[in-house]
Motif scaffolding. Structure first.
Motif, short mmCIF file in Angstrom:
data_model
loop_
_atom_site.label_atom_id
_atom_site.label_comp_id
_atom_site.label_asym_id
_atom_site.label_seq_id
_atom_site.Cartn_x
_atom_site.Cartn_y
_atom_site.Cartn_z
N ALA A 1 0.85 -1.18 0.00
CA ALA A 1 0.00 0.00 0.00
C ALA A 1 0.89 1.23 0.00
N ALA A 2 0.32 2.35 -0.47
CA ALA A 2 1.14 3.55 -0.61
C ALA A 2 0.28 4.79 -0.42
N MET A 3 0.92 5.95 -0.56
CA MET A 3 0.22 7.21 -0.37
C MET A 3 -0.87 7.42 -1.42
N ASN A 4 -0.81 6.71 -2.54
CA ASN A 4 -1.89 6.85 -3.51
C ASN A 4 -3.16 6.20 -2.99
N GLU A 5 -3.03 5.20 -2.10
CA GLU A 5 -4.20 4.66 -1.42
C GLU A 5 -4.61 5.56 -0.25
N PRO B 1 6.71 -5.21 15.82
CA PRO B 1 7.51 -6.43 15.81
C PRO B 1 8.18 -6.64 14.46
N ASP B 2 9.05 -7.63 14.38
CA ASP B 2 9.63 -8.01 13.10
C ASP B 2 8.51 -8.39 12.14
N LEU B 3 8.54 -7.84 10.91
CA LEU B 3 7.48 -8.08 9.94
C LEU B 3 8.09 -8.61 8.65
N PRO B 4 8.25 -9.91 8.54
CA PRO B 4 8.90 -10.50 7.36
C PRO B 4 8.07 -10.28 6.10
N PRO B 5 8.70 -10.44 4.93
CA PRO B 5 7.96 -10.33 3.67
C PRO B 5 6.74 -11.26 3.65
N GLY B 6 5.63 -10.74 3.15
CA GLY B 6 4.39 -11.50 3.11
C GLY B 6 3.51 -11.30 4.32
N THR B 7 4.07 -10.74 5.38
CA THR B 7 3.27 -10.42 6.56
C THR B 7 2.19 -9.41 6.19
N ARG B 8 1.02 -9.57 6.79
CA ARG B 8 -0.07 -8.63 6.54
C ARG B 8 -0.28 -7.72 7.74
N VAL B 9 -0.60 -6.46 7.44
CA VAL B 9 -0.87 -5.49 8.49
C VAL B 9 -2.16 -4.75 8.16
N ALA B 10 -2.81 -4.26 9.21
CA ALA B 10 -4.02 -3.46 9.07
C ALA B 10 -3.73 -2.03 9.48
N LEU B 11 -3.97 -1.09 8.58
CA LEU B 11 -3.89 0.34 8.90
C LEU B 11 -5.28 0.77 9.34
N LEU B 12 -5.39 1.21 10.58
CA LEU B 12 -6.68 1.37 11.24
C LEU B 12 -7.33 2.71 10.94
N ASP B 13 -8.65 2.73 11.13
CA ASP B 13 -9.45 3.96 11.10
C ASP B 13 -9.30 4.71 9.78
N THR B 14 -9.39 3.98 8.69
CA THR B 14 -9.23 4.57 7.36
C THR B 14 -10.54 4.58 6.58
N GLY B 15 -11.66 4.44 7.28
CA GLY B 15 -12.94 4.44 6.59
C GLY B 15 -13.33 5.80 6.06
N ALA B 16 -12.75 6.86 6.62
CA ALA B 16 -13.03 8.23 6.16
C ALA B 16 -11.80 8.83 5.52
N TYR B 17 -11.98 9.49 4.40
CA TYR B 17 -10.91 10.18 3.69
C TYR B 17 -9.76 9.23 3.37
N GLY B 18 -10.11 8.01 3.03
CA GLY B 18 -9.15 7.01 2.60
C GLY B 18 -9.30 6.75 1.12
#
Length: 437
Positions: A325-329, A377-394
């Motif tokens: 994911a990036a700033m364009n998202e 924590p250590d986040l190896p390649p393929g690990t998934r993360v959730a960026l929270l509270d992005t329902g507005a202005y995302g």
């Protein structure tokens, strides 16, 4: 910071505990409204927007209940700019909300899901002639006029069409909302609204103009407001204005309270709804006007997240976690220095030792950064993360910068996940472009 938070940065456990829609299961990992995020990523890929219908409904009901407890009828008009997906708009329509729009595109989106034109408020400082013609032709319920020039323009349009425009004048109360400079709207230096000193004369003139029916006043002082104090100041000025206008023999039927209700992006609770409703009751409850409220972020912000995967970890003088994911998202961190919580989806990593990391995207801009020196924590390649509270202005602010196809969107409801926007393909990016001969 856009959210003006001054407390310590919460750890992962505190972030999770502050969000009842999220849960961590030792086998399935992080879930949103009981749906495992890994299952969503497996089926739809990443990055992907995930919205929770249950969370939206709960927040809408909580807001309505706060005013019910004050025995104060308030008409809720969802601010479409926060998240304009048809699935989200349809949900609010079914819940009984009207719509607050700032473009003809938003107006037509609301109409597409069944919102009556009479239930739509049209705001914004730059409504074009064609936009006003289209809204008037369909019977728009309210137009918030932001300048004397716009009022004259609207009078001419309505007169030519042989209709009467229902007008509310937007007053700029010159109140500091205590929020980020880029999302404050109620200061004299801002482009929004009409100076309070100019309202009485302009309102009186509006009553004489052909094609115009002045119905009341509106105000909106900013976004992501966490205290009732600026609302109390602004609404006290609105009360004085209503009484002033009525003292001149002018009719005032509507008071549009605006929106801007803030949420907790860290582990804080956000604006206290009971205190906000009590403030509205105290300041304007005896005015005998129709009260309108236009929340957006409060209703949908915590009801959405951006699910992403780690491409790699880069280690130089510091650790960089590079996401797909990036700033364009998600533009908010680059635009407002906004803070969003980040949680690993894997349960084992959730409990791992945390060290500072910059969480970034792959776009060729230094601003493409979601977090700096964040304890993760250590986040190896393929690990998934959730960026929270992005329902507005995302998603609503996202783009295809760097020729990156737009992400998919999923709505979770009743324990099921449903695709509501398919992921773009690279070919979709140029499908409507024309090569000259």
């Amino acid at each position: 910071m856009a959210d003006e938070y001054t407390g310590p940065e919460p750890d992962l456990a505190a972030l999770l505990a502050a969000r009842p829609a999220l849960s961590m299961n030792a086998r399935e990992g992080l879930s949103f409204e009981s749906v495992p995020l890994n299952a969503i990523a497996d089926k739809y890929g990443t990055p992907v927007w995930v919205y929770g219908a249950g969370s939206i409904q709960a927040r809408f009901n909580a807001l309505r209940a706060a005013f019910g407890a004050e025995n104060l009828p308030v008409h809720i008009h969802y601010a479409v700019k926060a998240n304009d997906h048809l699935a989200i708009l349809s949900l609010f329509h079914r819940l009984g909300a009207g719509a607050d729009v700032v473009s003809i595109g938003e107006f037509l989106r609301a109409r597409r899901v069944g919102v009556r034109a009479a239930e739509i408020v049209y705001s914004g400082v730059g409504k074009a002639t064609a936009e006003l013609e289209a809204a008037l032709a369909q019977g728009i319920g309210q137009i918030n006029v932001e300048s004397a020039e716009e009022l004259d323009m609207l009078s001419g349009i309505a007169s030519r069409m042989g209709v009467v425009a229902p007008v509310v004048l937007r007053m700029n109360p010159d109140v500091d909302a205590g929020t980020h400079a880029k999302i404050t709207t109620g200061l004299a230096e801002n482009k929004f609204g009409i100076a309070a000193a100019d309202i009485p004369a302009l309102y009186a003139r509006a009553a004489t103009l052909p094609g115009i029916k002045p119905r009341g006043i509106a105000l909106h002082i900013g976004s992501q407001i966490l205290s009732t104090e600026p609302y109390a100041k602004a609404y006290a000025k609105a009360t004085d204005m209503v009484r002033n206008l009525r003292g001149q023999g002018l009719s005032v039927e509507v008071l549009d309270l605006g929106g801007g209700l803030g949420i907790g992006y860290h582990d804080e609770p956000g604006l206290n709804l009971a205190a906000f409703a009590a403030t509205v009751r105290r300041e304007v409850g005896d005015l005998r006007v129709k009260l309108l409220l236009e929340p957006g972020r409060y209703l949908v912000g915590p009801a959405g997240l951006l699910l992403a995967s780690v491409i790699l970890q880069k280690r130089t003088e510091k650790r960089f976690v590079v996401l797909d994911a990036a700033m364009n998202e998600l533009m908010r961190p680059a635009l407002y220095e906004a803070w969003h919580g980040i949680l690993p989806v894997d349960p084992a990593l959730f409990h791992g030792a945390a060290t500072p990391a910059d969480v970034v995207g792959p776009i060729c801009e230094s601003a493409d950064c979601f977090a700096q020196d964040r304890a993760l924590p250590d986040l190896p390649p393929g690990t998934r993360v959730a960026l929270l509270d992005t329902g507005a202005y995302g998603a609503v602010m996202s783009s295809a910068y760097n020729a990156r196809p737009r992400a998919a969107s999923v709505l979770v409801s009743g324990g099921q996940a449903q695709l509501i926007t398919p992921r773009q393909t690279p070919e979709d990016l140029w499908a409507d472009e024309i090569l000259p001969g």
